[in-house]
Design a protein around this motif. Structure first.
Motif, PDB file in Angstrom:
ATOM      1  N   VAL A 133       0.713  -1.218  -0.223  1.00 25.17           N
ATOM      2  CA  VAL A 133      -0.058  -0.210   0.124  1.00 25.17           C
ATOM      3  C   VAL A 133       1.229   0.940   0.215  1.00 25.17           C
ATOM      4  N   GLN A 134       2.373   1.421   0.600  1.00 28.99           N
ATOM      5  CA  GLN A 134       2.840   2.448   0.843  1.00 28.99           C
ATOM      6  C   GLN A 134       3.698   2.811  -0.096  1.00 28.99           C
ATOM      7  N   HIS A 135       4.016   1.858  -1.199  1.00 26.02           N
ATOM      8  CA  HIS A 135       4.872   1.517  -2.505  1.00 26.02           C
ATOM      9  C   HIS A 135       3.332   2.090  -3.599  1.00 26.02           C
ATOM     10  N   MET A 136       2.089   1.760  -3.075  1.00 23.42           N
ATOM     11  CA  MET A 136       1.427   2.267  -4.159  1.00 23.42           C
ATOM     12  C   MET A 136       1.027   4.408  -3.742  1.00 23.42           C
ATOM     13  N   LEU A 137       0.806   4.324  -2.854  1.00 21.46           N
ATOM     14  CA  LEU A 137       0.905   5.465  -2.971  1.00 21.46           C
ATOM     15  C   LEU A 137       1.939   6.499  -3.171  1.00 21.46           C
ATOM     16  N   ASP A 138       3.068   5.567  -2.827  1.00 24.86           N
ATOM     17  CA  ASP A 138       4.462   6.684  -3.087  1.00 24.86           C
ATOM     18  C   ASP A 138       4.660   6.718  -4.625  1.00 24.86           C
ATOM     19  N   TRP A 139       4.349   5.936  -5.570  1.00 20.30           N
ATOM     20  CA  TRP A 139       3.823   5.926  -7.125  1.00 20.30           C
ATOM     21  C   TRP A 139       3.098   7.235  -7.668  1.00 20.30           C
ATOM     22  N   ILE A 140       1.278   7.210  -6.896  1.00 19.45           N
ATOM     23  CA  ILE A 140       0.526   7.955  -7.018  1.00 19.45           C
ATOM     24  C   ILE A 140       1.307   9.191  -6.578  1.00 19.45           C
ATOM     25  N   HIS A 141       1.884   9.451  -5.887  1.00 15.56           N
ATOM     26  CA  HIS A 141       2.219  10.748  -5.645  1.00 15.56           C
ATOM     27  C   HIS A 141       3.468  10.951  -6.516  1.00 15.56           C
ATOM     28  N   SER A 142       4.249  10.189  -7.067  1.00 15.38           N
ATOM     29  CA  SER A 142       5.346  10.264  -8.071  1.00 15.38           C
ATOM     30  C   SER A 142       4.583  10.965  -9.547  1.00 15.38           C
ATOM     31  N   PHE A 143       3.617   9.415  -9.969  1.00 11.28           N
ATOM     32  CA  PHE A 143       2.710  10.419 -10.811  1.00 11.28           C
ATOM     33  C   PHE A 143       2.328  11.531 -10.587  1.00 11.28           C
ATOM     34  N   ASN A 144       1.639  11.772 -10.126  1.00  7.28           N
ATOM     35  CA  ASN A 144       0.515  13.093  -9.835  1.00  7.28           C
ATOM     36  C   ASN A 144       1.894  14.339  -9.730  1.00  7.28           C
ATOM     37  N   SER A 145       2.584  14.220  -8.841  1.00  2.49           N
ATOM     38  CA  SER A 145       3.622  15.333  -9.567  1.00  2.49           C
ATOM     39  C   SER A 145       4.416  15.414 -10.606  1.00  2.49           C
ATOM     40  N   GLY A 146       4.255  14.438 -11.573  1.00  7.23           N
ATOM     41  CA  GLY A 146       4.671  14.657 -12.981  1.00  7.23           C
ATOM     42  C   GLY A 146       5.325  13.789 -13.325  1.00  7.23           C
ATOM     43  N   THR A 147       6.007  13.238 -12.404  1.00  8.84           N
ATOM     44  CA  THR A 147       7.478  11.711 -13.294  1.00  8.84           C
ATOM     45  C   THR A 147       6.463  11.050 -14.645  1.00  8.84           C
ATOM     46  N   THR A 148       7.299  10.962 -15.362  1.00  9.98           N
ATOM     47  CA  THR A 148       7.364  10.023 -16.685  1.00  9.98           C
ATOM     48  C   THR A 148       7.817   8.322 -16.031  1.00  9.98           C
ATOM     49  N   PHE A 149       6.611   7.513 -16.467  1.00  6.24           N
ATOM     50  CA  PHE A 149       7.085   6.492 -15.580  1.00  6.24           C
ATOM     51  C   PHE A 149       7.334   5.269 -16.885  1.00  6.24           C
ATOM     52  N   GLU A 150       8.624   4.499 -17.523  1.00  8.72           N
ATOM     53  CA  GLU A 150       8.768   4.370 -18.422  1.00  8.72           C
ATOM     54  C   GLU A 150       7.781   3.362 -19.237  1.00  8.72           C
ATOM     55  N   GLY A 151       8.249   2.635 -20.721  1.00 16.85           N
ATOM     56  CA  GLY A 151       6.870   1.808 -20.302  1.00 16.85           C
ATOM     57  C   GLY A 151       7.758   0.005 -20.387  1.00 16.85           C
ATOM     58  N   GLY A 152       7.050  -1.298 -20.941  1.00 19.38           N
ATOM     59  CA  GLY A 152       8.176  -2.242 -20.629  1.00 19.38           C
ATOM     60  C   GLY A 152       7.177  -3.183 -20.817  1.00 19.38           C
ATOM     61  N   PHE A 153       7.002  -4.787 -20.264  1.00 23.02           N
ATOM     62  CA  PHE A 153       6.209  -5.894 -20.338  1.00 23.02           C
ATOM     63  C   PHE A 153       6.130  -6.272 -18.660  1.00 23.02           C
ATOM     64  N   VAL A 154       4.710  -6.000 -19.075  1.00 20.45           N
ATOM     65  CA  VAL A 154       4.247  -7.321 -17.710  1.00 20.45           C
ATOM     66  C   VAL A 154       3.229  -8.703 -17.699  1.00 20.45           C
ATOM     67  N   ASP A 155       4.245  -9.822 -17.003  1.00 21.06           N
ATOM     68  CA  ASP A 155       2.905 -10.662 -17.323  1.00 21.06           C
ATOM     69  C   ASP A 155       1.631 -10.937 -17.151  1.00 21.06           C
ATOM     70  N   VAL A 156       0.615 -11.431 -17.080  1.00 22.17           N
ATOM     71  CA  VAL A 156      -0.067 -11.408 -17.328  1.00 22.17           C
ATOM     72  C   VAL A 156      -1.044 -12.281 -16.951  1.00 22.17           C
ATOM     73  N   PHE A 157      -1.821 -13.001 -15.656  1.00 20.92           N
ATOM     74  CA  PHE A 157      -2.316 -14.502 -16.061  1.00 20.92           C
ATOM     75  C   PHE A 157      -3.767 -14.237 -16.395  1.00 20.92           C
ATOM     76  N   THR A 158      -4.496 -13.942 -17.232  1.00 20.61           N
ATOM     77  CA  THR A 158      -6.285 -13.888 -17.455  1.00 20.61           C
ATOM     78  C   THR A 158      -7.433 -15.204 -16.796  1.00 20.61           C
ATOM     79  N   MET A 159      -7.684 -15.216 -15.569  1.00 18.25           N
ATOM     80  CA  MET A 159      -7.875 -15.798 -15.485  1.00 18.25           C
ATOM     81  C   MET A 159      -9.145 -16.630 -17.074  1.00 18.25           C
ATOM     82  N   VAL A 160      -8.901 -18.467 -16.885  1.00 16.22           N
ATOM     83  CA  VAL A 160      -9.880 -19.050 -18.074  1.00 16.22           C
ATOM     84  C   VAL A 160     -10.799 -19.951 -17.474  1.00 16.22           C
ATOM     85  N   LYS A 161     -11.058 -20.131 -16.264  1.00 15.51           N
ATOM     86  CA  LYS A 161     -12.113 -21.096 -15.586  1.00 15.51           C
ATOM     87  C   LYS A 161     -11.827 -21.448 -14.421  1.00 15.51           C
TER      88      LYS A 161
END
Length: 339
Positions: free
Chosen positions: A209-237
């Protein structure tokens, strides 16, 4: 989409952190209480000082106080299934389940769902009895805010097993509390028995939660976050337990070779269940899939022994907050479309 493309997104001005949506999942309950206590102490300390403008308004919510008081998942109905438009906006009687009434209260506080007045982000805190580590569960695999927060948590908490789970609801409506916000996800952490709090699980949630709030603070302050890749697990059944045809009682448990092996690839003919008479029942699927929520305690009543997902490598673009000029341009364009 080019990797170096920068997507400009609205400021995250209002954020909600919710705990106790299920009243016996105690990490979120105690964390929200701790955050509320810390906020009260900070406000008392600073009440005579001139405070700087907060980069985001963070609302802490105990979602289901009645279930929390009794340390039960819910009182009358699962609150985390009560946030469909039909439930939130349909007629309600004096005999309505408590959680239906509470869902409407939360929708008023955090929403209304689907409106421009809804909070910008809802983070709903949950525990699982399954060996899943820390997971963010969302309804979208292209919500760049949620995916960037996940990527940030991965970098800040490298020792914590972490996955992003996508529940595809393209053909039906989302029903959980986090769907009330413009963006939202559940932060699910385990293993932890219901009605119990474990310090390592609580600490992982607190750090997340703290790291999430830190990210939001940085985002709102104008930081640009670079793109990239993440693994996403999509539920099938989902897969239910084997059951007796007459009594509907379960006749087997998760096989020992599968127990506690969430997100370890399950291949056709791998051991799946072990009957109470000792027989091994094998996975009859046609493709390897990733199991999760394996033997989740709360899902016995829902007829779910485990869920299965496909893993995909998803590219996310760089993001930054919109400038005031960009936001005004968007608003003018929206007004023109309405006319």
């Amino acid at each position: 989409m080019e990797v170096d493309e920068v997507v400009c997104l609205p400021r995250l001005s209002r954020v909600a952190v919710c705990g106790g949506t299920h009243g016996n999942e105690l990490s979120g309950v105690y964390l929200v209480r701790e955050l509320l206590k810390a906020r009260k102490e900070a406000m008392e300390k600073k009440k005579e000082e001139e405070e700087e403008e907060e980069p985001a308004s963070v609302l802490m919510v105990l979602s289901n106080p009645r279930a929390t008081q009794h340390c039960r998942r819910y009182v009358d109905a699962d609150l985390n299934r009560c946030f469909t438009h039909a439930t939130l906006n349909g007629p309600v009687s004096d005999m309505a389940p408590y959680e239906m009434v509470r869902a409407r209260e939360l929708n008023t506080l955090l929403g209304p769902k689907g409106s421009g007045e809804a909070v910008d982000l809802v983070c709903d805190l949950h525990n699982t009895t399954a060996n899943m580590g820390l997971c963010l569960i969302a309804y979208s695999d292209c919500d760049w805010i949620c995916l960037h927060i996940f990527r940030h948590l991965q970098r800040q908490m490298p020792d914590v097993p972490m996955r992003f789970i996508h529940f595809d609801v393209s053909r039906k409506e989302s029903y959980s509390l986090d769907s009330v916000g413009k963006h939202g996800f559940a932060m699910e952490i385990g293993p932890q028995p219901h009605g119990v709090v474990r310090s390592n699980i609580y600490t992982a949630m607190k750090d997340g939660v703290q790291h999430m709030l830190d990210w939001i603070h940085s985002f709102n302050s104008g930081t640009t976050f670079e793109g990239g890749f993440v693994d996403v697990f999509t539920m099938v059944k989902h897969i239910d337990y084997p059951r007796d045809g007459q009594t509907h009682d379960i006749t087997a448990a998760i096989h020992p070779e599968l127990q506690d092996r969430d997100f370890c690839l399950l291949h056709p003919e791998d051991a799946l269940f072990q009957t109470f008479s000792g027989e091994t029942l094998r996975y009859k699927g046609i493709e390897p899939l990733f199991p999760f929520f394996v033997n989740e305690c709360a899902y016995y009543e829902k007829g779910i022994a485990l869920s299965l997902a496909r893993k995909r490598h998803v590219m996310i673009p760089a993001v930054r907050v919109q400038t005031e000029a960009e936001q005004q341009t968007d608003e003018q364009g929206f007004a023109s479309e309405e006319e």
